[in-house]
Design an enzyme around this catalytic site. Structure first.
Site, PDB file in Angstrom:
ATOM      1  N   TRP A  27       0.877  -1.178   0.000  1.00  0.00           N
ATOM      2  CA  TRP A  27       0.000   0.000   0.000  1.00  0.00           C
ATOM      3  C   TRP A  27       0.908   1.220   0.000  1.00  0.00           C
ATOM      4  O   TRP A  27       1.835   1.300   0.809  1.00  0.00           O
ATOM      5  CB  TRP A  27      -0.896   0.044   1.249  1.00  0.00           C
ATOM      6  CG  TRP A  27      -1.537   1.392   1.388  1.00  0.00           C
ATOM      7  CD1 TRP A  27      -2.553   1.897   0.631  1.00  0.00           C
ATOM      8  CD2 TRP A  27      -1.164   2.442   2.301  1.00  0.00           C
ATOM      9  NE1 TRP A  27      -2.831   3.197   1.015  1.00  0.00           N
ATOM     10  CE2 TRP A  27      -2.002   3.548   2.040  1.00  0.00           C
ATOM     11  CE3 TRP A  27      -0.209   2.550   3.312  1.00  0.00           C
ATOM     12  CZ2 TRP A  27      -1.897   4.747   2.752  1.00  0.00           C
ATOM     13  CZ3 TRP A  27      -0.108   3.739   4.021  1.00  0.00           C
ATOM     14  CH2 TRP A  27      -0.961   4.822   3.739  1.00  0.00           C
ATOM     15  N   GLU A  86      -3.277  -2.957  -1.979  1.00  0.00           N
ATOM     16  CA  GLU A  86      -4.396  -2.340  -1.246  1.00  0.00           C
ATOM     17  C   GLU A  86      -4.785  -1.005  -1.864  1.00  0.00           C
ATOM     18  O   GLU A  86      -3.938  -0.137  -2.066  1.00  0.00           O
ATOM     19  CB  GLU A  86      -3.947  -2.147   0.215  1.00  0.00           C
ATOM     20  CG  GLU A  86      -4.963  -1.496   1.115  1.00  0.00           C
ATOM     21  CD  GLU A  86      -4.448  -1.368   2.567  1.00  0.00           C
ATOM     22  OE1 GLU A  86      -3.280  -1.753   2.839  1.00  0.00           O
ATOM     23  OE2 GLU A  86      -5.206  -0.868   3.408  1.00  0.00           O
ATOM     24  N   LYS A 118      -7.338   2.554  -1.879  1.00  0.00           N
ATOM     25  CA  LYS A 118      -7.837   3.469  -0.854  1.00  0.00           C
ATOM     26  C   LYS A 118      -8.631   4.591  -1.515  1.00  0.00           C
ATOM     27  O   LYS A 118      -8.401   4.912  -2.681  1.00  0.00           O
ATOM     28  CB  LYS A 118      -6.638   4.042  -0.082  1.00  0.00           C
ATOM     29  CG  LYS A 118      -7.000   4.952   1.077  1.00  0.00           C
ATOM     30  CD  LYS A 118      -5.846   5.118   2.045  1.00  0.00           C
ATOM     31  CE  LYS A 118      -6.237   6.081   3.154  1.00  0.00           C
ATOM     32  NZ  LYS A 118      -5.263   6.107   4.246  1.00  0.00           N
ATOM     33  N   ASP A 121      -9.400  -3.304   2.583  1.00  0.00           N
ATOM     34  CA  ASP A 121      -9.337  -2.642   3.883  1.00  0.00           C
ATOM     35  C   ASP A 121     -10.730  -2.057   4.098  1.00  0.00           C
ATOM     36  O   ASP A 121     -11.185  -1.222   3.310  1.00  0.00           O
ATOM     37  CB  ASP A 121      -8.264  -1.543   3.874  1.00  0.00           C
ATOM     38  CG  ASP A 121      -8.128  -0.857   5.222  1.00  0.00           C
ATOM     39  OD1 ASP A 121      -9.165  -0.457   5.786  1.00  0.00           O
ATOM     40  OD2 ASP A 121      -7.002  -0.708   5.721  1.00  0.00           O
ATOM     41  N   HIS A 176     -11.503   1.633   3.622  1.00  0.00           N
ATOM     42  CA  HIS A 176     -11.005   2.311   2.425  1.00  0.00           C
ATOM     43  C   HIS A 176     -12.020   2.544   1.326  1.00  0.00           C
ATOM     44  O   HIS A 176     -11.671   2.634   0.151  1.00  0.00           O
ATOM     45  CB  HIS A 176      -9.812   1.548   1.862  1.00  0.00           C
ATOM     46  CG  HIS A 176      -8.574   1.778   2.665  1.00  0.00           C
ATOM     47  ND1 HIS A 176      -7.318   1.513   2.203  1.00  0.00           N
ATOM     48  CD2 HIS A 176      -8.413   2.281   3.907  1.00  0.00           C
ATOM     49  CE1 HIS A 176      -6.433   1.815   3.134  1.00  0.00           C
ATOM     50  NE2 HIS A 176      -7.077   2.280   4.182  1.00  0.00           N
ATOM     51  N   HIS A 212      -7.884  -6.174   5.534  1.00  0.00           N
ATOM     52  CA  HIS A 212      -7.451  -5.287   6.604  1.00  0.00           C
ATOM     53  C   HIS A 212      -8.733  -4.887   7.310  1.00  0.00           C
ATOM     54  O   HIS A 212      -9.404  -3.937   6.902  1.00  0.00           O
ATOM     55  CB  HIS A 212      -6.758  -4.036   6.052  1.00  0.00           C
ATOM     56  CG  HIS A 212      -5.299  -4.230   5.822  1.00  0.00           C
ATOM     57  ND1 HIS A 212      -4.458  -3.192   5.525  1.00  0.00           N
ATOM     58  CD2 HIS A 212      -4.533  -5.335   5.878  1.00  0.00           C
ATOM     59  CE1 HIS A 212      -3.223  -3.659   5.396  1.00  0.00           C
ATOM     60  NE2 HIS A 212      -3.235  -4.957   5.607  1.00  0.00           N
ATOM     61  N   ASP A 215     -12.017   6.918   7.462  1.00  0.00           N
ATOM     62  CA  ASP A 215     -11.087   5.804   7.647  1.00  0.00           C
ATOM     63  C   ASP A 215     -10.313   5.993   8.957  1.00  0.00           C
ATOM     64  O   ASP A 215      -9.110   6.155   8.973  1.00  0.00           O
ATOM     65  CB  ASP A 215     -10.132   5.791   6.435  1.00  0.00           C
ATOM     66  CG  ASP A 215      -9.075   4.710   6.520  1.00  0.00           C
ATOM     67  OD1 ASP A 215      -9.362   3.655   7.108  1.00  0.00           O
ATOM     68  OD2 ASP A 215      -7.972   4.925   5.991  1.00  0.00           O
ATOM     69  N   ASP A 261      -9.804   4.035  11.552  1.00  0.00           N
ATOM     70  CA  ASP A 261      -9.081   2.892  12.132  1.00  0.00           C
ATOM     71  C   ASP A 261      -9.368   2.695  13.615  1.00  0.00           C
ATOM     72  O   ASP A 261      -8.462   2.448  14.410  1.00  0.00           O
ATOM     73  CB  ASP A 261      -7.575   3.013  11.858  1.00  0.00           C
ATOM     74  CG  ASP A 261      -7.255   2.815  10.387  1.00  0.00           C
ATOM     75  OD1 ASP A 261      -7.605   1.761   9.857  1.00  0.00           O
ATOM     76  OD2 ASP A 261      -6.681   3.730   9.762  1.00  0.00           O
ATOM     77  N   ASP A 298      -6.262  -4.175  10.762  1.00  0.00           N
ATOM     78  CA  ASP A 298      -5.513  -2.930  10.533  1.00  0.00           C
ATOM     79  C   ASP A 298      -6.207  -1.760  11.217  1.00  0.00           C
ATOM     80  O   ASP A 298      -6.935  -1.011  10.593  1.00  0.00           O
ATOM     81  CB  ASP A 298      -5.377  -2.662   9.027  1.00  0.00           C
ATOM     82  CG  ASP A 298      -4.608  -1.375   8.746  1.00  0.00           C
ATOM     83  OD1 ASP A 298      -3.930  -0.875   9.670  1.00  0.00           O
ATOM     84  OD2 ASP A 298      -4.690  -0.862   7.612  1.00  0.00           O
TER      85      ASP A 298
HETATM   86  C1  RNT Z   1      -3.533   2.992   5.333  1.00  0.00           C
HETATM   87  C2  RNT Z   1      -3.592   1.553   5.017  1.00  0.00           C
HETATM   88  C3  RNT Z   1      -2.392   0.748   5.422  1.00  0.00           C
HETATM   89  C4  RNT Z   1      -1.856   1.093   6.782  1.00  0.00           C
HETATM   90  C5  RNT Z   1      -0.902   0.078   7.355  1.00  0.00           C
HETATM   91  C6  RNT Z   1      -0.077   0.670   8.441  1.00  0.00           C
HETATM   92  O1  RNT Z   1      -4.711   3.640   5.120  1.00  0.00           O
HETATM   93  O2  RNT Z   1      -4.739   1.004   5.567  1.00  0.00           O
HETATM   94  O3  RNT Z   1      -2.686  -0.596   5.289  1.00  0.00           O
HETATM   95  O4  RNT Z   1      -2.872   1.278   7.707  1.00  0.00           O
HETATM   96  O5  RNT Z   1      -0.186  -0.500   6.364  1.00  0.00           O
HETATM   97 ZN    ZN Z   2      -4.918  -1.116   5.497  1.00  0.00          ZN
END
Ligand code: RNT
Ligand code: ZN
Length: 417
Positions: free
Chosen positions: A186, A225, A227, A258, A261, A285, A293, A295, A325
Site C-alpha cells: 500500500w 491495497e 484506498k 481494507d 477504504h 485489513h 477511515d 481505524d 488494521d
Molecule cells: C492505510 C492503510 C495501510 C496502513 C498500514 C499501516 O490507510 O490502511 O494498510 O494502515 O499498512
Molecule cells: Zn490497510
C-alpha cells in the site's frame, strides 16, 4: 464463569444448532483452522524502530496519548505475546518494514535486508507464529505526497528499491517458516488539491509495479491495497479502487480489502464475491471506520459479520487472509488488540454458524419471507455459548475475564514505561 456452566450452556447451544442443521463441534474445528494476521502496529501507534522515526505521515493518523506504548522491539514482542495469550487460536503476525531489528543503526529503506528481520524469524519460529509483511512508504523524508508514482526518477527509484527489497525479505521469511509470507503493498500516493496529471502518476505507478513484480518468488505472495483518500491527500489517490483492482486482475495479484477504504456507504462485504471471480485470493485489513477511515478498534457489528458471512457463503475461507488494521492510541493497546481480534473471531464464528444451506435453498425457491425470517432468527441463536466453549478449549479467559489480566499487565509493565 465456571467451567461447568460453560459446558452446560454449550450443550444446550449444540442441541439448538443441531435443530437447524449446524454441527457446532465441526464449527469449533473450523475455527481452529482460522488464523488472523494480527498487525504489529497497534502496539506502538505505527512508529516502528527506525532510529530517526519522525511523525506518522502518508495520510494516516493515530489519535490519543494513552500511556504505555511499546518503545522498542522487546516491549513490542512482549506486548504482542501478551495479547496473543488472550486471543484463542494460533495467529500470524503482520510486520511492516519499519519494524526491522535495526539495533539503533540508521538503515535507510532502500538498504534493508533479511539481516534486519532475522531476529523476527527466530522469535516467530520459537513462538510458532507465522509472519506476514508490508512495505512502508510513509513517515520518511522521501515520502512526500508521491512515492511509487513520483515523476522525480530518483525518488521513484528509491521506493522501487525499497519495495523490491521488501519482497525479497518476505520471500526469505516465507522460506524460513515453510509457509508463504503474504506481503501487502500500500502506498499513500495522492494529493490534497485538484490534480491534473493523474494519468501520468498512475502510469508511473503501474510502471513501478511492473518493475517491482518482475522478479518471481516462490515463498511469498503479493497483495495490493486500494484506498479512497488519505488525510491531506483528499483530492486524488494514485492507488484508487479501479487502479488497484485493474492491476490485480491483470496480474493475478491478491487484492486487499481494507474495510475503511471505501466511501462510507459502500459495502466492503459485497466486494468478496465479485473480486474472488477475478483475483486468486483476498487479503483483509479489518478495521472500523467511524465517519471516515479512522481505524477504530474492530468490534462485533454488521460490517464485520457481513464480511465474514460473505466469505463463508462464497466457500472461500481458504482464499482469504484475514488481517487486521486499526490503531487506537487512546485506550490500552493490549486491550485494543484483544477486543479487535476477538471481535473478528466472533464475527467469523457467527458466519460459520449460519444455516447457510437452508437459507440458500429458500432463496432459490423464491421464499423471500422464509429467507428473511431465518436470517433474523440466526441473529439470536446462542452463538455466545459456542464462543465461550471455543475460548475454554483454547485455554484463554472466557467472557470478560481477560480484562483483569490486561489491567495487571498494565500495572506491572506498560504503565512503568
Ligand atoms: C492505510 C492503510 C495501510 C496502513 C498500514 C499501516 O490507510 O490502511 O494498510 O494502515 O499498512
Ligand atoms: Zn490497510
Amino acid at each position: 464463569m465456571k467451567e461447568i456452566q460453560i459446558q452446560r450452556a454449550y450443550e444446550l447451544a449444540r442441541d439448538r444448532y443441531a435443530e437447524i442443521g449446524i454441527d457446532t463441534d465441526q464449527v469449533l474445528d473450523r475455527m481452529n483452522q482460522f488464523h488472523l494476521s494480527i498487525h504489529c502496529w497497534q502496539a506502538d501507534d505505527v512508529v516502528g524502530f527506525e532510529p530517526k522515526a519522525g511523525a506518522l505521515s502518508g495520510g494516516i493518523q493515530t489519535t490519543g496519548n494513552y500511556p504505555g506504548r511499546a518503545r522498542n522491539i522487546d516491549e513490542l514482542r512482549a506486548d504482542i505475546l501478551k495479547a496473543m495469550s488472550l486471543i484463542p487460536g494460533q495467529h500470524r503476525l503482520n510486520l511492516h518494514a519499519i519494524y526491522g531489528d535495526f539495533k539503533g543503526q540508521f538503515v535507510d529503506r532502500d538498504q534493508i535486508g533479511i539481516e534486519h528481520f532475522q531476529s523476527w524469524i527466530d522469535w516467530a519460529l520459537q513462538h510458532n507464529i507465522k509472519l506476514d509483511f508490508n512495505s512502508s512508504s510513509f513517515s520518511h523524508p522521501k515520502s512526500g505526497n508521491l512515492s511509487l508514482s513520483n515523476p522525480d526518477p530518483e525518488i521513484r527509484r528509491f521506493w522501487i528499491e525499497h519495495t523490491k527489497r521488501c519482497r525479497a525479505i518476505a520471500n526469505e521469511i516465507g522460506r524460513a517458516q515453510g509457509d508463504p509470507c503474504i506481503m501487502n503493498l500500500w502506498v499513500h500516493d495522492g494529493s490534497k488539491d485538484v490534480t491534473v496529471n493523474k494519468y501520468l502518476y498512475r502510469r508511473l505507478f503501474k510502471d513501478s509495479l511492473d518493475e517491482i513484480f518482475a522478479t518471481k518468488y516462490e515463498h511469498m505472495r503479493d497483495c495490493l491495497e486500494s484506498k479512497t483518500f488519505g488525510i491531506g491527500l483528499e483530492s486524488f489517490t494514485s492507488g484508487s479502487l479501479e487502479f488497484i483492482v485493474g492491476y490485480c486482475v491483470q496480474n493475478q495479484k491478491i487484492y486487499t480489502i481494507d474495510t475503511g477504504h471505501y466511501h462510507p456507504l459502500e459495502d466492503a462485504a459485497d466486494k468478496v464475491s465479485s473480486m474472488l471471480l477475478y483475483v486468486p485470493e483476498l487479503m483483509l485489513h479489518v478495521t472500523r471506520g467511524v465517519r471516515w477511515d479512522s481505524d477504530h478498534v474492530t468490534i462485533v457489528e454488521d460490517p464485520t459479520i457481513n464480511l465474514c458471512k460473505e466469505i463463508v457463503r462464497a466457500d472461500a475461507i481458504d482464499r482469504v487472509h484475514f488481517g487486521l488494521d486499526y490503531f487506537d492510541a487512546s485506550i490500552n493497546r493490549i486491550g485494543a488488540y484483544v477486543i479487535g481480534s476477538r471481535a473478528a473471531q466472533k464475527s467469523m464464528l457467527c458466519a460459520l454458524l449460519e444455516p447457510v444451506e437452508t437459507i440458500r435453498d429458500l432463496e432459490l425457491k423464491d421464499r423471500g419471507f422464509q429467507r428473511l425470517a431465518m436470517l433474523e432468527e440466526a441473529k439470536s441463536m446462542p452463538w455466545a455459548a459456542v464462543w465461550d466453549m471455543y475460548c475454554l478449549k483454547n485455554n484463554v479467559p472466557v467472557g470478560d475475564a481477560f480484562i483483569p489480566v490486561i489491567e495487571e499487565y498494565e500495572a506491572n509493565v506498560t504503565s512503568q514505561r
